[in-house]
Write a protein that holds these residues in place. Sequence first.
Motif, PDB file in Angstrom:
ATOM      1  N   ARG A 101       0.842  -1.193   0.000  1.00 31.86           N
ATOM      2  CA  ARG A 101       0.000   0.000   0.000  1.00 31.86           C
ATOM      3  C   ARG A 101       0.882   1.249   0.000  1.00 31.86           C
ATOM      4  O   ARG A 101       1.976   1.217   0.575  1.00 31.86           O
ATOM      5  CB  ARG A 101      -0.930  -0.021   1.214  1.00 31.86           C
ATOM      6  CG  ARG A 101      -2.190   0.802   1.058  1.00 31.86           C
ATOM      7  CD  ARG A 101      -3.172   0.471   2.149  1.00 31.86           C
ATOM      8  NE  ARG A 101      -2.676   0.864   3.472  1.00 31.86           N
ATOM      9  CZ  ARG A 101      -3.240   0.485   4.628  1.00 31.86           C
ATOM     10  NH1 ARG A 101      -4.298  -0.320   4.606  1.00 31.86           N
ATOM     11  NH2 ARG A 101      -2.740   0.884   5.767  1.00 31.86           N
ATOM     12  N   LEU A 161      -0.541  -6.585  -0.114  1.00 29.38           N
ATOM     13  CA  LEU A 161      -1.547  -7.357  -0.845  1.00 29.38           C
ATOM     14  C   LEU A 161      -0.820  -8.353  -1.734  1.00 29.38           C
ATOM     15  O   LEU A 161       0.193  -8.014  -2.353  1.00 29.38           O
ATOM     16  CB  LEU A 161      -2.399  -6.415  -1.692  1.00 29.38           C
ATOM     17  CG  LEU A 161      -3.498  -7.029  -2.557  1.00 29.38           C
ATOM     18  CD1 LEU A 161      -4.657  -7.521  -1.684  1.00 29.38           C
ATOM     19  CD2 LEU A 161      -4.007  -6.009  -3.577  1.00 29.38           C
ATOM     20  N   GLN A 217      -4.132 -10.244   2.368  1.00 32.48           N
ATOM     21  CA  GLN A 217      -3.399  -9.071   2.816  1.00 32.48           C
ATOM     22  C   GLN A 217      -2.834  -9.313   4.207  1.00 32.48           C
ATOM     23  O   GLN A 217      -3.347 -10.142   4.966  1.00 32.48           O
ATOM     24  CB  GLN A 217      -4.266  -7.824   2.809  1.00 32.48           C
ATOM     25  CG  GLN A 217      -5.423  -7.817   3.771  1.00 32.48           C
ATOM     26  CD  GLN A 217      -6.179  -6.501   3.738  1.00 32.48           C
ATOM     27  OE1 GLN A 217      -5.680  -5.484   3.271  1.00 32.48           O
ATOM     28  NE2 GLN A 217      -7.398  -6.519   4.237  1.00 32.48           N
ATOM     29  N   GLU A 236      -3.778  -4.224  -7.146  1.00 33.52           N
ATOM     30  CA  GLU A 236      -3.018  -3.007  -6.881  1.00 33.52           C
ATOM     31  C   GLU A 236      -3.874  -2.049  -6.058  1.00 33.52           C
ATOM     32  O   GLU A 236      -5.081  -1.900  -6.302  1.00 33.52           O
ATOM     33  CB  GLU A 236      -2.606  -2.346  -8.197  1.00 33.52           C
ATOM     34  CG  GLU A 236      -2.087  -0.920  -8.088  1.00 33.52           C
ATOM     35  CD  GLU A 236      -0.782  -0.751  -7.311  1.00 33.52           C
ATOM     36  OE1 GLU A 236      -0.640  -1.353  -6.229  1.00 33.52           O
ATOM     37  OE2 GLU A 236       0.083   0.000  -7.784  1.00 33.52           O
ATOM     38  N   TRP A 237      -3.249  -1.404  -5.087  1.00 26.44           N
ATOM     39  CA  TRP A 237      -3.911  -0.384  -4.289  1.00 26.44           C
ATOM     40  C   TRP A 237      -4.089   0.875  -5.138  1.00 26.44           C
ATOM     41  O   TRP A 237      -3.144   1.350  -5.758  1.00 26.44           O
ATOM     42  CB  TRP A 237      -3.079  -0.047  -3.063  1.00 26.44           C
ATOM     43  CG  TRP A 237      -2.743  -1.206  -2.175  1.00 26.44           C
ATOM     44  CD1 TRP A 237      -1.609  -1.964  -2.215  1.00 26.44           C
ATOM     45  CD2 TRP A 237      -3.550  -1.734  -1.118  1.00 26.44           C
ATOM     46  NE1 TRP A 237      -1.657  -2.940  -1.240  1.00 26.44           N
ATOM     47  CE2 TRP A 237      -2.827  -2.820  -0.553  1.00 26.44           C
ATOM     48  CE3 TRP A 237      -4.791  -1.397  -0.594  1.00 26.44           C
ATOM     49  CZ2 TRP A 237      -3.317  -3.565   0.524  1.00 26.44           C
ATOM     50  CZ3 TRP A 237      -5.276  -2.142   0.478  1.00 26.44           C
ATOM     51  CH2 TRP A 237      -4.552  -3.215   1.023  1.00 26.44           C
ATOM     52  N   ASN A 265      -4.644   4.791  -0.313  1.00 29.06           N
ATOM     53  CA  ASN A 265      -4.561   4.231   1.028  1.00 29.06           C
ATOM     54  C   ASN A 265      -5.917   3.860   1.613  1.00 29.06           C
ATOM     55  O   ASN A 265      -5.980   3.293   2.704  1.00 29.06           O
ATOM     56  CB  ASN A 265      -3.855   5.218   1.961  1.00 29.06           C
ATOM     57  CG  ASN A 265      -2.383   5.374   1.619  1.00 29.06           C
ATOM     58  OD1 ASN A 265      -1.702   4.397   1.309  1.00 29.06           O
ATOM     59  ND2 ASN A 265      -1.892   6.598   1.678  1.00 29.06           N
ATOM     60  N   ASP A 266      -7.003   4.183   0.908  1.00 31.00           N
ATOM     61  CA  ASP A 266      -8.326   3.951   1.472  1.00 31.00           C
ATOM     62  C   ASP A 266      -8.843   2.535   1.248  1.00 31.00           C
ATOM     63  O   ASP A 266      -9.876   2.151   1.794  1.00 31.00           O
ATOM     64  CB  ASP A 266      -9.335   4.957   0.917  1.00 31.00           C
ATOM     65  CG  ASP A 266      -9.401   4.962  -0.611  1.00 31.00           C
ATOM     66  OD1 ASP A 266      -8.872   4.009  -1.220  1.00 31.00           O
ATOM     67  OD2 ASP A 266      -9.969   5.909  -1.179  1.00 31.00           O
ATOM     68  N   GLY A 267      -8.163   1.732   0.440  1.00 29.08           N
ATOM     69  CA  GLY A 267      -8.545   0.339   0.256  1.00 29.08           C
ATOM     70  C   GLY A 267      -9.067  -0.022  -1.107  1.00 29.08           C
ATOM     71  O   GLY A 267      -9.227  -1.209  -1.408  1.00 29.08           O
ATOM     72  N   LEU A 322      -9.182  -1.080  -4.914  1.00 29.81           N
ATOM     73  CA  LEU A 322      -8.239  -1.958  -5.597  1.00 29.81           C
ATOM     74  C   LEU A 322      -8.566  -2.087  -7.073  1.00 29.81           C
ATOM     75  O   LEU A 322      -9.723  -2.019  -7.482  1.00 29.81           O
ATOM     76  CB  LEU A 322      -8.273  -3.369  -4.985  1.00 29.81           C
ATOM     77  CG  LEU A 322      -8.012  -3.532  -3.492  1.00 29.81           C
ATOM     78  CD1 LEU A 322      -8.263  -4.983  -3.090  1.00 29.81           C
ATOM     79  CD2 LEU A 322      -6.592  -3.108  -3.140  1.00 29.81           C
ATOM     80  N   CYS A 361     -13.697   0.558  -1.420  1.00 34.65           N
ATOM     81  CA  CYS A 361     -13.102   0.348  -0.102  1.00 34.65           C
ATOM     82  C   CYS A 361     -13.759  -0.796   0.661  1.00 34.65           C
ATOM     83  O   CYS A 361     -13.134  -1.395   1.528  1.00 34.65           O
ATOM     84  CB  CYS A 361     -13.216   1.628   0.708  1.00 34.65           C
ATOM     85  SG  CYS A 361     -12.542   3.054  -0.175  1.00 34.65           S
ATOM     86  N   HIS A 371     -14.593  -4.286   0.512  1.00 31.30           N
ATOM     87  CA  HIS A 371     -14.235  -5.450  -0.300  1.00 31.30           C
ATOM     88  C   HIS A 371     -15.317  -6.519  -0.315  1.00 31.30           C
ATOM     89  O   HIS A 371     -15.180  -7.538  -1.001  1.00 31.30           O
ATOM     90  CB  HIS A 371     -12.914  -6.044   0.188  1.00 31.30           C
ATOM     91  CG  HIS A 371     -11.764  -5.103   0.042  1.00 31.30           C
ATOM     92  ND1 HIS A 371     -10.592  -5.232   0.757  1.00 31.30           N
ATOM     93  CD2 HIS A 371     -11.617  -3.982  -0.723  1.00 31.30           C
ATOM     94  CE1 HIS A 371      -9.764  -4.257   0.435  1.00 31.30           C
ATOM     95  NE2 HIS A 371     -10.361  -3.495  -0.461  1.00 31.30           N
ATOM     96  N   CYS A 407     -15.449   5.719  -2.160  1.00 27.11           N
ATOM     97  CA  CYS A 407     -14.276   5.807  -1.307  1.00 27.11           C
ATOM     98  C   CYS A 407     -13.985   7.255  -0.974  1.00 27.11           C
ATOM     99  O   CYS A 407     -14.085   8.129  -1.833  1.00 27.11           O
ATOM    100  CB  CYS A 407     -13.055   5.181  -2.005  1.00 27.11           C
ATOM    101  SG  CYS A 407     -13.148   3.399  -2.179  1.00 27.11           S
TER     102      CYS A 407
END
Length: 288
Positions: A151, A158, A174, A202-203, A206-208, A210, A227, A229, A287
């Motif tokens: 991240r 990840l 993760q 891939e991030w 930073n909020d999640g 992908l 964000c 998942h 997000c």
Amino acid sequence: MRTPLSLLALSLSLLFVPGAMALSEFGIEGMGVVSTKANEAQATVAPDGQRIVWASDRSGGAGGWDLWQAVLRDGRWQDPTPLALNTGSDEIDPYFSHDRRWLYFASNRPGGRGGVDLYTVAVQANGGFGPVMALPVTINTRANERRPALRPDGQALLFARDGAGTRGGFDLFQAAVQGNGFAAVTALPAPLNGPADELGGEWLGNDGALAITRVADGQSQVWLVGCDHRQAAVPLTLSFNTAEGQTGAPVVDASKPSELVLAGQARAPRAGGVDLYRIRTPSVAGCR
């Protein structure tokens, strides 16, 4: 591991990348230098924007898939060179950490815990790399581990893993960074992990959020998830990112986070089998 992972979308093909002025839907990355008649796989750009490292099955390396590097000079990627860390086995899935300190990659070299394991090398000030170090046993197992992605804030890793207990062949996992190691590994939830292969991600910050690679029936496609998942992923909107194509391995340019590089097979521009392309980094709704 040699399975290869539209209209002309640029008024001029991208012959290098950072600072490209004509990026429309997509552009090819480093025609003739990075993208060649061989197959190119995942690419990662150093945070200072001065070099790119990618995987290729071109001749001239140590054997199998190797990691190659090109440097930015006169506004273009130049001097493609295999990395000294390559072996006669496969080196794939390179990923620069955003703090400029580490290059991660995957390899099936002898001495690992499973078929493919994850490794890291320190990035030196002179452009070289330190000794190869395997990630700890909290990450590497007797299964195959692929596609490491740290991240941007450096606080979570990840990666993809297959083996017993997954929902498909490969699932996404993760682990939080904990000192010089990693905390316990956890699988991402369903439906993000499903019966298909979730072969890395891939991030997108930073909020999640992908961008992930999903493989089914021999075809690969990039999907996006926000964000949360637990929500279903949706396909990336890109002309050659289709269910019948070969698109994957998205990696955000650490030197220019508004753009990312992925592997695929566009009709044009095209250099070889699987090429590397640059697109704008997608945004994901929901997000903060």
